[in-house]
Each structure stands twice: as structure tokens, then as C-alpha cells.
Design a protein around this motif. Structure first.
Motif, PDB file in Angstrom:
ATOM      1  N   ILE A  62      31.564  31.599   4.686  1.00  0.00           N
ATOM      2  CA  ILE A  62      32.945  30.948   4.386  1.00  0.00           C
ATOM      3  C   ILE A  62      33.873  32.101   3.550  1.00  0.00           C
ATOM      4  CG2 ILE A  62      33.918  29.295   2.914  1.00  0.00           C
ATOM      5  CD1 ILE A  62      31.794  27.467   3.387  1.00  0.00           C
ATOM      6  N   PRO A  87      33.281  18.910   8.357  1.00  0.00           N
ATOM      7  CA  PRO A  87      34.847  18.540   8.612  1.00  0.00           C
ATOM      8  C   PRO A  87      35.300  19.478   9.907  1.00  0.00           C
ATOM      9  CG  PRO A  87      34.482  19.620   6.447  1.00  0.00           C
ATOM     10  CD  PRO A  87      33.074  19.200   7.088  1.00  0.00           C
ATOM     11  N   SER A  88      35.120  20.681  10.010  1.00  0.00           N
ATOM     12  CA  SER A  88      35.410  21.519  10.946  1.00  0.00           C
ATOM     13  C   SER A  88      34.762  20.968  12.330  1.00  0.00           C
ATOM     14  CB  SER A  88      34.829  22.854  10.841  1.00  0.00           C
ATOM     15  OG  SER A  88      34.959  23.461   9.762  1.00  0.00           O
ATOM     16  N   LYS A 134      34.422  18.048  -7.630  1.00  0.00           N
ATOM     17  CA  LYS A 134      33.583  19.450  -8.064  1.00  0.00           C
ATOM     18  C   LYS A 134      34.307  20.044  -9.015  1.00  0.00           C
ATOM     19  CE  LYS A 134      31.416  19.506  -3.607  1.00  0.00           C
ATOM     20  NZ  LYS A 134      29.947  19.007  -4.234  1.00  0.00           N
ATOM     21  N   PHE A 188      43.381  16.134   7.464  1.00  0.00           N
ATOM     22  CA  PHE A 188      42.435  16.893   6.912  1.00  0.00           C
ATOM     23  C   PHE A 188      42.319  17.772   6.005  1.00  0.00           C
ATOM     24  CE2 PHE A 188      38.357  16.841   9.310  1.00  0.00           C
ATOM     25  CZ  PHE A 188      38.541  15.692  10.358  1.00  0.00           C
ATOM     26  N   ILE A 234      40.103  17.385   2.562  1.00  0.00           N
ATOM     27  CA  ILE A 234      39.325  18.410   2.006  1.00  0.00           C
ATOM     28  C   ILE A 234      39.633  18.828   0.693  1.00  0.00           C
ATOM     29  CG2 ILE A 234      38.597  20.793   2.149  1.00  0.00           C
ATOM     30  CD1 ILE A 234      38.696  20.757   4.988  1.00  0.00           C
ATOM     31  N   TYR A 243      40.203  16.743  18.150  1.00  0.00           N
ATOM     32  CA  TYR A 243      40.989  17.518  19.115  1.00  0.00           C
ATOM     33  C   TYR A 243      40.655  17.671  20.302  1.00  0.00           C
ATOM     34  CZ  TYR A 243      44.127  18.857  15.022  1.00  0.00           C
ATOM     35  OH  TYR A 243      44.876  18.880  14.138  1.00  0.00           O
ATOM     36  N   LEU A 283      30.894  22.902   5.108  1.00  0.00           N
ATOM     37  CA  LEU A 283      32.427  23.025   5.548  1.00  0.00           C
ATOM     38  C   LEU A 283      32.219  22.873   7.280  1.00  0.00           C
ATOM     39  CD1 LEU A 283      35.205  23.523   5.523  1.00  0.00           C
ATOM     40  CD2 LEU A 283      34.683  25.987   5.793  1.00  0.00           C
ATOM     41  N   LEU A 304      38.431  15.743  -1.434  1.00  0.00           N
ATOM     42  CA  LEU A 304      37.024  15.541  -1.707  1.00  0.00           C
ATOM     43  C   LEU A 304      36.441  16.567  -2.747  1.00  0.00           C
ATOM     44  CD1 LEU A 304      35.914  15.010   1.974  1.00  0.00           C
ATOM     45  CD2 LEU A 304      35.816  13.458   0.015  1.00  0.00           C
ATOM     46  N   LEU A 305      37.120  17.767  -2.465  1.00  0.00           N
ATOM     47  CA  LEU A 305      36.463  18.825  -3.729  1.00  0.00           C
ATOM     48  C   LEU A 305      36.838  18.545  -5.014  1.00  0.00           C
ATOM     49  CD1 LEU A 305      37.451  21.810  -1.405  1.00  0.00           C
ATOM     50  CD2 LEU A 305      34.991  21.247  -1.972  1.00  0.00           C
ATOM     51  N   LEU A 345      47.014  14.691  11.949  1.00  0.00           N
ATOM     52  CA  LEU A 345      45.670  14.892  11.854  1.00  0.00           C
ATOM     53  C   LEU A 345      45.190  15.925  10.875  1.00  0.00           C
ATOM     54  CD1 LEU A 345      43.947  14.037  15.364  1.00  0.00           C
ATOM     55  CD2 LEU A 345      43.298  12.991  13.035  1.00  0.00           C
ATOM     56  N   TYR A 346      46.094  17.219  11.325  1.00  0.00           N
ATOM     57  CA  TYR A 346      45.490  18.437  10.457  1.00  0.00           C
ATOM     58  C   TYR A 346      46.029  18.230   9.122  1.00  0.00           C
ATOM     59  CZ  TYR A 346      46.070  22.975   8.546  1.00  0.00           C
ATOM     60  OH  TYR A 346      46.059  24.016   7.880  1.00  0.00           O
ATOM     61  N   THR A 375      38.529  26.761  -4.216  1.00  0.00           N
ATOM     62  CA  THR A 375      37.559  26.361  -3.294  1.00  0.00           C
ATOM     63  C   THR A 375      38.237  25.561  -2.353  1.00  0.00           C
ATOM     64  OG1 THR A 375      35.942  25.973  -5.072  1.00  0.00           O
ATOM     65  CG2 THR A 375      35.349  25.249  -3.094  1.00  0.00           C
ATOM     66  N   MET A 384      26.227  23.417  -2.182  1.00  0.00           N
ATOM     67  CA  MET A 384      27.624  23.348  -1.871  1.00  0.00           C
ATOM     68  C   MET A 384      27.783  22.497  -0.627  1.00  0.00           C
ATOM     69  SD  MET A 384      30.052  24.635  -3.489  1.00  0.00           S
ATOM     70  CE  MET A 384      31.878  24.383  -3.437  1.00  0.00           C
ATOM     71  N   TRP A 385      28.917  21.863  -0.549  1.00  0.00           N
ATOM     72  CA  TRP A 385      29.264  20.987   0.507  1.00  0.00           C
ATOM     73  C   TRP A 385      29.524  21.870   1.895  1.00  0.00           C
ATOM     74  CZ3 TRP A 385      34.774  19.849   1.772  1.00  0.00           C
ATOM     75  CH2 TRP A 385      34.784  18.833   2.761  1.00  0.00           C
ATOM     76  N   VAL A 409      39.172  28.565   6.137  1.00  0.00           N
ATOM     77  CA  VAL A 409      38.069  28.756   7.084  1.00  0.00           C
ATOM     78  C   VAL A 409      38.679  27.885   8.226  1.00  0.00           C
ATOM     79  CG1 VAL A 409      35.953  28.625   7.812  1.00  0.00           C
ATOM     80  CG2 VAL A 409      36.604  29.884   5.645  1.00  0.00           C
ATOM     81  N   LEU A 410      38.794  26.687   7.903  1.00  0.00           N
ATOM     82  CA  LEU A 410      39.443  25.617   8.772  1.00  0.00           C
ATOM     83  C   LEU A 410      40.629  26.228   9.604  1.00  0.00           C
ATOM     84  CD1 LEU A 410      38.856  22.869   9.837  1.00  0.00           C
ATOM     85  CD2 LEU A 410      40.492  22.102   8.385  1.00  0.00           C
ATOM     86  N   TYR A 465      37.969  26.841   1.498  1.00  0.00           N
ATOM     87  CA  TYR A 465      37.685  26.287   2.616  1.00  0.00           C
ATOM     88  C   TYR A 465      38.847  25.726   3.647  1.00  0.00           C
ATOM     89  CZ  TYR A 465      32.943  24.824   0.654  1.00  0.00           C
ATOM     90  OH  TYR A 465      31.873  25.113   0.326  1.00  0.00           O
ATOM     91  N   LEU A 475      36.954  17.707  12.992  1.00  0.00           N
ATOM     92  CA  LEU A 475      38.352  17.979  13.307  1.00  0.00           C
ATOM     93  C   LEU A 475      38.374  18.378  14.836  1.00  0.00           C
ATOM     94  CD1 LEU A 475      41.456  18.010  12.574  1.00  0.00           C
ATOM     95  CD2 LEU A 475      41.031  20.542  12.084  1.00  0.00           C
ATOM     96  N   PHE A 476      37.473  19.204  15.141  1.00  0.00           N
ATOM     97  CA  PHE A 476      37.543  19.866  16.479  1.00  0.00           C
ATOM     98  C   PHE A 476      37.038  19.053  17.676  1.00  0.00           C
ATOM     99  CE2 PHE A 476      38.386  23.921  14.325  1.00  0.00           C
ATOM    100  CZ  PHE A 476      39.422  24.502  15.214  1.00  0.00           C
TER     101      PHE A 476
END
Lengths: 556, 61
Positions: free
Chosen positions: A46, B7-8, A28, A17, A21, B15, B4, A24-25, A13-14, A174, B1-2, A181-182, A178, B11-12
Motif C-alpha cells: 500500500i 473495498p477495491s 482508528k 467509496f 473509506i 464497475y 484495502l 470507516l478509518l 459511486l466513486y 491513512t 490493519m484493515w 491506492v484505490l 488508502y 468497487l471494481f
């Protein structure tokens, strides 16, 4: 350690993701600036978390936990003496010049402030260093997964490299930011419970204090300063001067203030105010990280010392294999399910470290080497293409470096060694460049060369734990760490002195050319009237500084 | 800006739901030294974190 279906599901899953991301970016990204510098458009919270996360690589997690078990809470000096003051300094005093100069990278700032050769020297050494850092990170992960899960070294290195490549290739900086941060969220959520369970099982902090008594060093594992007066009284083999000057001043300021890897995150912020606040806001989560990364290591030692608890650090020779502290804790405290989260967090830390290096390498290679020396006036689409291609090349080179890293066993020490050679003298160059307008390009370049030479020479003339002294042995340090701190001190001092001497002997640049680059001839932006006082750089820095001093006092 | 946080949050939340369900359905899945149902409690915390993120990103738009 065996994984079940649910663990693989969490890991998969990770992966989905992070690639998602990046994908999707992708929409841009239309110019090289979008790809390489995020075109200065990323929001503050961020960039702050990315600033911290990009340094939170696998070697940091595994290495800090290992050092926690090996040296105890003294390891926190890397945070509470090293990182925090340096992060506050870069935000308060250096960011106005980085962001305000409109330079796209740290080497480009050197070009604007000094000259072409200083930039070339920095760009080249930085490019080599990022490749090595990401290679070491990859090596750490491959080795760990081979040991713990029985995965093949080559397979885990290639799989994770392929995923990092995929999301940085699509979304550039970017996407890296992003995902960092995740990854930061995942690392904190994945490891904070481990710290809690391990400390709880060891009987809380009081129980740890009771269990980590050492025949030679006493309770040195639970005091950060008490035994620092004498290098033979603490397991790290370092003393106050080495800690404050070597680690705190030279190595940490060198890393956090001049390493484009982290500075790049702040430079991607959307305004000057946000760029300055990036490291300052990041200092708050950063100073809490020792509780997640170091304390479990100390708990691991406490658990090992208690015969009534069925946990042991794996033995290695006459000592323990400290690098396995974090994974063996996970195996004992995490059931299938949470174990998947823990491993995903490890994988995430590795990826954030590697993606940071790859994106920084990209920008420096494309703008500071390729555009400056190989092909100057190509259309922007060409540089975007080069940036993408460099992502692939950088990843491949890192994989090569990972196999090279197998020659060394302690990851942190090797990293420190590399930083001592590259970052330590550089901090003198920036300090003089930003705050003394008399510094000249010739001075900076000669100083850098001399500083790097001094670093190599010190390593060649001193011995520590059987390493170094490849020229002759003049002195022996009690530990590799002490040796690294002193290499940094010698490198910095040499660079500082030589830069001043040569600058005084060469012709200074006209002051008008230094506008926006040097303190005293640059207008430092004042926070806008509408920003509340507690969100301004100075009050926030003071708050962070006070909190940091308190932490030092609590764990004295 | 998109944003974040979306999606965080997703995901959580996934989980968290996964771990909570696993902790409820298979409470006997324990690690050697863990005294608690680690999956259930961690999953629950993840769920709160994920849903808070989603709520914050919705509120911002």
C-alpha cells in the motif's frame, strides 16, 4: 463531450467509496500520530503504490499527455532518467536515516541533524509549496472540466475540494494513503485502455513512427536520446547535460528524496525494511506509467497528422492546445459508460494529488510549525484537533492558490519553476547532511538561503519563451524547460558550495549527537535472515535499474 | 490493519458488472473512433480484476 446517467452513476459511486473509506478509518484515529503519520502501520504494497500515486496528480496526467504530444517520447526522461534513479537512491541510502531517526517529518529530520532555523526555513517553504501544488492541481482540473464538460470552474473546484476535505478530515493520512491506492487502480484501469485504443488506431508504434515526422525535427518524437546532443535539434530545447544534471540529478533527486509529500508515504510503513522497500517496489509501476500517460499524447499527434482519421488536437494560435490531448482522446475513443470511468480516473488523479499535499501540509504545520513555535506542551488531543483544523485551512488556501494559478498557462512549467526554487538546493543540504558529518547547521542554513537566492537570480537574469529576465537579460534559453533545468543546476551548486565553505568555517557538532542521523555513525539495518534475497533492497534496486536502462535503450 | 483489497474489489466488481451489462444491453453505444464494444471488454476486465481482489482478501483471512 456529453455525459449520460451511467457516467454520473459511476462518478457518484466513486465519491461514495472514497468518503466511505475515510469514514470507516475514522474509528482508528485516536491520537495525533494516527491522524498525521498513520503511526507507522501501513503495509508495504500500500505504501509503495501510494508513493507513486501521490505524485500522479491531475497535472501529471494532463501535463504528461500534453508533453507527449508536444515533445514526444523525450518526455519519458521525467521517468526513466528522473524518477527511477532518485526513487532507488532514496530507498537504498536515505530511508535508513529518515525512518531510523524517529523524525516524524522531513523538516523534523533537519531539526535533529542541523538546527532550529534550518527546520523553520524548510517547514515554511514546504508549507507554501504544498499549497501551491495542490492549487495548481485544482486549477488544472477546474479548467479541464469547464472546457470539456461545460461545468463551472468554481463548482468543480469546490465539489472536488469538499470531497478531499471530507475523507482527509475523517481519516487523516491513512485515509489519504488508502484512497491513493484505490485512485492508482482507477487511473491505470481508466487510462490503459485509452492508450491501447489510441495506439492501435494510429497503426501501432510503427504507425506512430510513420505519422509523427516533423518538418524541422524529423522523427524526434519517437526517440528519447537520439536528438538530445543539441538543444536546437529537439522540440524540448534541452541537451544531454541539462537532462542528466538538471532534471535527472538535481530536480528529480530533490523531489523524490527530500519532498516530504512522497517521503511521508514511505515513513508510514510498518517496519524499516518496508520503508526502504517502499520507493524501490514503487519504481516498477512508476517506470511503466509513461505507456499510459505519455504514449497516448504521441498517438494523439499521430492521429492528428493523418487526414484520413477524424481526430484533431484542438488548435490554439498557430499550434495545438496540448493540455486537451487526453480529454479529446477520451471523447473519441470512450463511449458513455467507459467515459464515466475515464472522467472518474481524472477526478481521482486530481484528488490523490491534492490529498497528498493537504496531508503533508497538515503534518508539517502541526508538528513543525505549530507545536514547535506556537504552542509547545499541549496535550495530544489538542494537536489532533489542530491537525483536523489544518485540513480545513489547507484546503481553503489551496482553493485560493487555484485562482492564482490562472495567471500562468503551462502547468508543468510552473511546477518545475517552484520546485527549482525550493527542492533543488534542498537536495544538496540533505546529501551533505546525511553523508558528511562535518556539515554544520549554520552551513546548511546559509547554503539553503544562497541556493534559493541563486535560483531566483538565475530566473531573473535569463529569458525563455518570453518568461523570466525580470532583472536583466544575460542569456536566452531555447525553452522554459531548459531554463528550469539550469535554474536547478545553479541553485544546487550554489547551495552545495556555500554549505561546505560555511561548514568548514563553523564549529562542527560532536559526533555522538549525530548517531542515527549521518552515514558512518549509524548502523544500517541488514535484511533479516529469513527474507529471501530477491526481496532485499539491493537486488530489487538492481533489477529496477536494469529494466530502466533497457527502456532508455529501446526508445533511444 | 484493515484490508484495502476488500473495498477495491467491491468497487471494481460493481464497475465491471455495470459496464459489462451496459455493453451487452446497449451494444450500439459506441465512441466515434472505437472499433470495438469498449464497455463490454473493459467491463469484463474490470470484473476479473475486482473478483481477483476479493478472492485474495478472502484467502488472506
Amino acid at each position: 463531450m456529453t455525459l449520460h446517467f451511467v457516467d454520473y452513476l459511476i462518478l457518484a459511486l466513486y465519491f461514495a467509496f472514497v468518503i466511505g473509506i475515510g469514514y470507516l478509518l475514522k474509528r482508528k484515529i485516536s491520537t495525533s500520530a494516527d491522524f498525521l503519520t498513520s503511526n507507522r502501520s501501513v503495509p508495504l504494497w500500500i505504501t509503495s503504490l501510494a508513493f507513486v500515486a501521490t505524485n500522479l496528480g491531475a497535472q501529471e496526467l494532463v501535463g504528461m499527455c500534453a508533453s507527449g504530444a508536444k515533445y514526444g517520447i523525450m518526455t519519458s526522461h521525467f521517468y526513466w532518467v528522473g524518477a527511477i534513479p532518485a526513487m532507488l537512491f532514496v530507498g537504498l541510502f536515505m530511508m535508513p536515516f529518515y525512518y531510523g531517526s524517529k523524525a516524524r517529518s522531513v523538516p523534523e529530520y533537519l531539526k535533529l541533524r542541523y538546527d532550529e532555523k534550518t527546520r523553520a526555513f524548510n517547514a515554511l517553504t514546504f508549507a507554501v509549496m504544498t499549497i501551491f501544488s495542490s492549487g495548481i492541481s485544482m486549477y488544472a482540473l477546474g479548467l479541464l472540466f469547464q472546457l470539456v464538460l461545460g461545468w463551472s470552474f468554481t463548482a468543480s473546484v469546490l465539489l472536488s475540494a469538499a470531497i478531499v476535505l471530507a475523507y482527509t478530515f475523517f481519516g487523516g493520512l491513512t485515509s489519504a494513503i488508502y484512497n491513493e491506492v484505490l485512485q492508482f487502480f482507477l487511473i491505470v484501469c481508466g487510462f490503459a485502455p485509452l492508450a491501447f485504443f489510441a495506439v492501435h488506431r494510429a497503426g501501432g508504434w510503427a504507425g506512430i513512427v510513420e505519422r509523427v515526422q516533423h518538418p524541422q525535427f524529423g522523427d524526434a518524437w519517437v526517440h528519447s536520446w537520439k536528438y538530445a546532443a543539441n538543444p536546437s535539434a529537439n522540440p524540448m530545447g534541452v541537451e544531454v547535460f541539462g537532462i542528466i544534471m538538471g532534471l535527472g540529478f538535481v530536480l528529480s533527486f530533490g523531489y523524490w528524496c527530500t519532498n516530504y509529500l512522497v517521503v511521508q508515504r514511505a515513513m508510514a510503513a510498518d517496519t524499516m525494511a518496508a520503508a526502504r522497500l517502499t520507493p524501490i517496489v514503487g519504481a516498477f509501476p512508476k517506470m511503466l506509467l509513461p505507456f499510459i500517460v505519455i504514449v497516448p499524447g504521441i498517438a494523439a499527434l499521430a492521429l492528428t497528422n493523418d487526414p484520413s482519421i477524424a481526430y484533431h488536437l484542438p488548435p490554439k494560435g498557430s499550434s495545438y492546445d496540448y493540455d486537451q490531448a487526453i480529454t479529446t482522446l477520451m471523447a473519441q475513443f470512450y463511449p458513455s459508460g467507459m467515459l464515466g470511468i475515464g472522467l472518474t480516473a481524472l477526478m481521482a488523479s486530481f484528488m490523490s494529488g491534492m490529498a497528498g499535499n493537504v496531508t503533508a501540509f497538515n503534518t508539517v504545520w502541526t508538528y513543525d510549525i505549530y507545536q514547535s513555535y506556537i504552542r509547545k506542551d499541549a496535550p495530544d488531543s489538542h494537536y489532533l484537533w489542530v491537525g483536523r483544523a489544518t485540513t480545513v485551512v489547507g484546503t481553503l488556501l489551496s482553493i485560493g492558490a487555484a485562482y492564482l494559478a490562472t495567471l500562468y498557462n503551462n502547468i508543468m512549467d510552473l511546477l518545475q519553476l517552484v520546485f527549482g526554487f525550493v527542492n533543488a538546493p534542498l537536495f544538496a543540504t540533505f546529501l551533505l547532511g546525511m553523508f558528511w558529518k562535518r556539515t554544520t547547521g549554520h552551513g546548511a542554513f546559509t547554503g539553503l538561503l544562497a541556493g534559493t537566492g541563486a535560483a531566483a537570480l538565475t530566473h531573473g537574469l535569463t529569458l525563455a519563451e518570453g518568461k523570466g529576465a525580470w532583472i536583466a537579460q544575460l542569456h536566452e534559453f531555447p525553452s522554459v524547460m531548459a531554463q528550469n533545468f539550469w535554474i536547478a543546476i545553479f541553485a544546487w551548486t550554489t547551495c552545495f558550495a556555500v554549505t561546505i565553505l560555511v561548514s568548514l568555517a563553523t564549529r562542527p557538532r560532536p559526533v555522538a549527537e549525530l548517531k542515527g542521523l549521518v552515514y558512518g555513525v549509524t548502523e544500517i539495518p541488514r535484511p533479516e535472515e529469513n527474507v529471501p534475497w530477491y526481496l532485499r533492497p539491493a537486488p530489487l534496486s538492481i533489477a529496477a535499474g536494469v529494466a530502466c536502462v533497457l527502456l532508455n535503450v529501446i526508445f533511444w | 490493519m484493515w484490508d484495502l483489497r476488500t473495498p477495491s474489489g467491491i468497487l471494481f466488481t460493481i464497475y465491471g458488472a455495470l459496464l459489462t451489462a451496459f455493453g451487452l444491453l446497449s451494444p450500439e453505444t459506441r465512441a466515434p473512433l472505437a472499433e470495438y464494444n469498449v464497455n463490454l471488454w473493459s467491463g469484463f476486465l474490470f470484473l476479473i480484476f475486482g473478483v481477483t481482489m476479493l478472492w485474495m482478501s478472502r484467502r488472506a483471512t
